[in-house]
Design a protein around this motif. Sequence first.
Motif, mmCIF file in Angstrom:
data_model
loop_
_atom_site.group_PDB
_atom_site.id
_atom_site.type_symbol
_atom_site.label_atom_id
_atom_site.label_comp_id
_atom_site.label_asym_id
_atom_site.label_seq_id
_atom_site.Cartn_x
_atom_site.Cartn_y
_atom_site.Cartn_z
ATOM 1 N N GLU A 81 -2.880 10.220 -3.363
ATOM 2 C CA GLU A 81 -3.324 8.861 -3.685
ATOM 3 C C GLU A 81 -2.294 7.810 -3.281
ATOM 4 O OE1 GLU A 81 -6.412 8.601 -5.137
ATOM 5 O OE2 GLU A 81 -6.474 10.763 -4.854
ATOM 6 N N TRP A 83 -1.982 6.239 -0.654
ATOM 7 C CA TRP A 83 -2.566 5.133 0.100
ATOM 8 C C TRP A 83 -2.898 3.956 -0.798
ATOM 9 C CZ3 TRP A 83 -7.473 3.507 -1.207
ATOM 10 C CH2 TRP A 83 -8.240 4.387 -1.963
ATOM 11 N N ARG A 84 -3.223 4.262 -2.082
ATOM 12 C CA ARG A 84 -3.546 3.167 -3.005
ATOM 13 C C ARG A 84 -2.338 2.288 -3.238
ATOM 14 N NH1 ARG A 84 -6.792 6.946 -7.141
ATOM 15 N NH2 ARG A 84 -5.875 5.611 -8.721
ATOM 16 N N VAL A 87 -1.927 0.108 -0.204
ATOM 17 C CA VAL A 87 -2.880 -1.003 -0.206
ATOM 18 C C VAL A 87 -2.402 -2.097 -1.164
ATOM 19 C CG1 VAL A 87 -5.220 -1.678 -0.847
ATOM 20 C CG2 VAL A 87 -4.853 0.402 0.458
ATOM 21 N N LEU A 88 -1.941 -1.659 -2.348
ATOM 22 C CA LEU A 88 -1.469 -2.623 -3.348
ATOM 23 C C LEU A 88 -0.277 -3.411 -2.811
ATOM 24 C CD1 LEU A 88 -1.528 -3.755 -6.198
ATOM 25 C CD2 LEU A 88 -0.113 -1.857 -6.913
ATOM 26 N N LEU A 181 -6.353 -0.085 -8.774
ATOM 27 C CA LEU A 181 -5.763 0.795 -7.763
ATOM 28 C C LEU A 181 -4.804 1.795 -8.394
ATOM 29 C CD1 LEU A 181 -5.008 -1.676 -4.844
ATOM 30 C CD2 LEU A 181 -6.536 0.286 -4.771
ATOM 31 N N GLY A 184 -6.990 3.986 -11.324
ATOM 32 C CA GLY A 184 -8.181 4.700 -10.866
ATOM 33 C C GLY A 184 -9.393 4.365 -11.720
ATOM 34 N N LEU A 188 -12.532 5.550 -7.982
ATOM 35 C CA LEU A 188 -11.266 6.135 -7.549
ATOM 36 C C LEU A 188 -10.871 7.244 -8.517
ATOM 37 C CD1 LEU A 188 -9.134 3.024 -6.590
ATOM 38 C CD2 LEU A 188 -10.120 4.709 -5.057
#
Lengths: 404, 394
Positions: A81, A83-84, A87-88, A181, A184, A188
């Motif tokens: 996870e 990637w979250r 992104v954040l 994010l 979850g 998610l």
Amino acid sequence: MTTSFPPASTSRPPLAQIGPVAWVRKNLFNSWFNSILTILLGLILGNTLVSFVRWAFSLAQWQVIPANLPLYFVGRFPASEYWRIWVLVALLAALAGQTWGILAKTAPRLFSRPVLIGLAIAALIAVIFPTPLPYRLLIIGIEVLVAASAWFGWQMASKVPSFGKWLAIAWAIALPIALWLLLGGFGLRPVNINDWGGMLLTVFVSVVSILLSFPLGILLALGRQSTLPVIRWLSTAYIEVVRGLPLLSILFFASVMVPLFIPSNIRLNLVMRAIIGLTLFTAAYLAETIRGGLQSIPRGQTEASRALGLSTPLTLGLVVLPQALKVSIPAIVGLFISLLQDTTLLLIIGLFELLGISRSILANPQFIGRYAEAYLFIGLIFWVLCYAMSWGSRRLEQSLNTTH
Amino acid sequence: MTQSTDSSEKIPFWRDDRVWRILIQIAVLGLVLLIGSILVGNMFRNLAQLGRQFNFSFLQNQAGFNIGETIVPYQTNDKYWWALVVGFLNTLRLILLGFVLATAIGVLAGIASFSDNWLLKKLNWVYVEVVRNIPLLLQLFFWIFVVFYGLASQKSPADPPTSLLGAGYINKTGLYIPWPGSGVGDLLALLGLVVGAIAAFLVWRWRMKLMETAGALGKTQQWMLIGLAIAGLLVFLFGLGWQMPVVGDGNSVAGGLRISLEYAAVLAGLSFYTGAFIAEIVRAGIQSVSKGQWEAARALGLHTGLAMQLVVLPQALRVIIPSLNSQYQNLAKNSTLALAIGYPDFFSTFQTTQNQTGRAVEMILILMAVYLLVNLVITTVMNQFNQAVQLKER
């Protein structure tokens, strides 16, 4: 009647009055005391630097840092996870860049020399740091994103006057997105908050605590200024008691006593209890900071708004508080810096924030005894964060200064 | 047609500001009491579920835990309250010496920021910015694990303990420094030093008074002071019966004073941390004295040292003392971090007691009382000091 001017000298001034030799003589050897001091300090400094370099390149085993990089930054956040988090970080970078652009709108140039040097150093570190190649590219991408959105914000600020308002709304929307994010749910995969650690936990706990302490802090600051004696006494008592106690005892209170205060069928996890403790603690300090801001607003402002027919709540909300908060922004940044440093105390109640996770890494037999390497690394992270914030707040203070 | 009644009768009570002020206060008080009573009610319910009562009688039970270092006798079968007192004395030992060291470091660093030596100024800036931007707990870990354990560690057990510039030794059992002996002659010499210091102070006052009122040079008094200083130095060096630490058989160190590494690390960490903040306060205080004061003092013929002592410092102290108060309070509060290093201060004995007895509520009350009392004492003392230096106005 001829006045004779001295002949214009075309030769350069002697080296003893200008240039490096004169500088050294003026700043390092201008008296016998300073000469001795310079030689003594130079010897100590040189000795320290030489032994540090020798240690850093021969004795130190830096493997403890690259081998545990994910632990330092996100703790046991599941690797699938990550990637979250990226992104954040990208979202926050874009918003932060635009905010910076807006704040710098009065500056003649957006990318001044210290800023360019800072960006270059950050890029250099990203390139040479021993992480997998995709991460290096991501870090550089984020840096480019910050610079680009800063330029975008700078351009927009002059064209669209209401851009700042939209950005504030964007920040407010970013907060729930960040929580989504990180935690979850809603499509998610849920991540247990107990798996967070390292810098993620440090930053999350300090940001959430300062945000939560704002309502209580503002109420306490107004209460302490109130003309109603009961409210004033209650606020003063809270502020002074909390400020008189060590943070450790408040965290202890939060981790041991808070479960006793709530009905026994509700269970709070340790992170939430830590946030409660830090919020109660920070609110008292924030109240004093805001009180400083309130006191700096001249009485005439209140009187003028009362004369316009605004009631007390409206006077406070529309006239006094906005000005008081703006004045106290630099002090609030200072408070946030010390809060960020204080989160290291969470390791004592058993949370794995940046310092706590390095303690557990150092307990691993593979890395035992590598204290100096690990602590230097964390120290550098904290130093860069805190120094950058205090530098930024000094700049902010200048750009917010609207008095003429 | 017109009714001219008293205006206070006309206003209905719900539009009367005075009524509202009282009502709001009652409402806030009621709300606070309501929340408080719900919380306390929950607490007693939870305590009852766990089968605990609320009283302080557990303090009379045997503590049963060991305290690593004490300055008063303590055994594991002593009572809990005595263990807490022992911990409190350890805290006092830490913060009192911490005040002295932090002030010394802070004043030196604060004055160093005005030096015209570029190297000293830059080093001072690095010290202040590094220490203020790194968490104290990390600094304490650095002091204990990197500095003190690093100095104390030997490559093989056969190696002698690390020597500290020939004056002391450091090994795993602690830091050994020279210390005065405790014979009758040594104590008498110490007493003599104290008496001499008081005498020197009185002579100095006498000299200042003569200089101010009679315009005398005070040469006799100056010679007396010099004589006292030489005598004091001689007594200090040879009269106190200094015990030097020596390396005995098996590489153990004997003699001198043993300081535990934990105490040394916490003391060093707290002093350097607080010292950086005090340095900034001192710098701001001296900067707040306007340049004209310096120039006027120099114009009157005072040299730099006297201008500082008689003109600038008294004015700077007015700015410095109030901020110093909060730094001393911070030092006292931060001393609780000794727990993480393993120095048995009050908070550490408090936590052990709480873990063993499970009396969270009683213990937190004791904890609050102790630290609020400590801060109250610091504030009272500093306020006395503050009044002494404030501007005397008619």
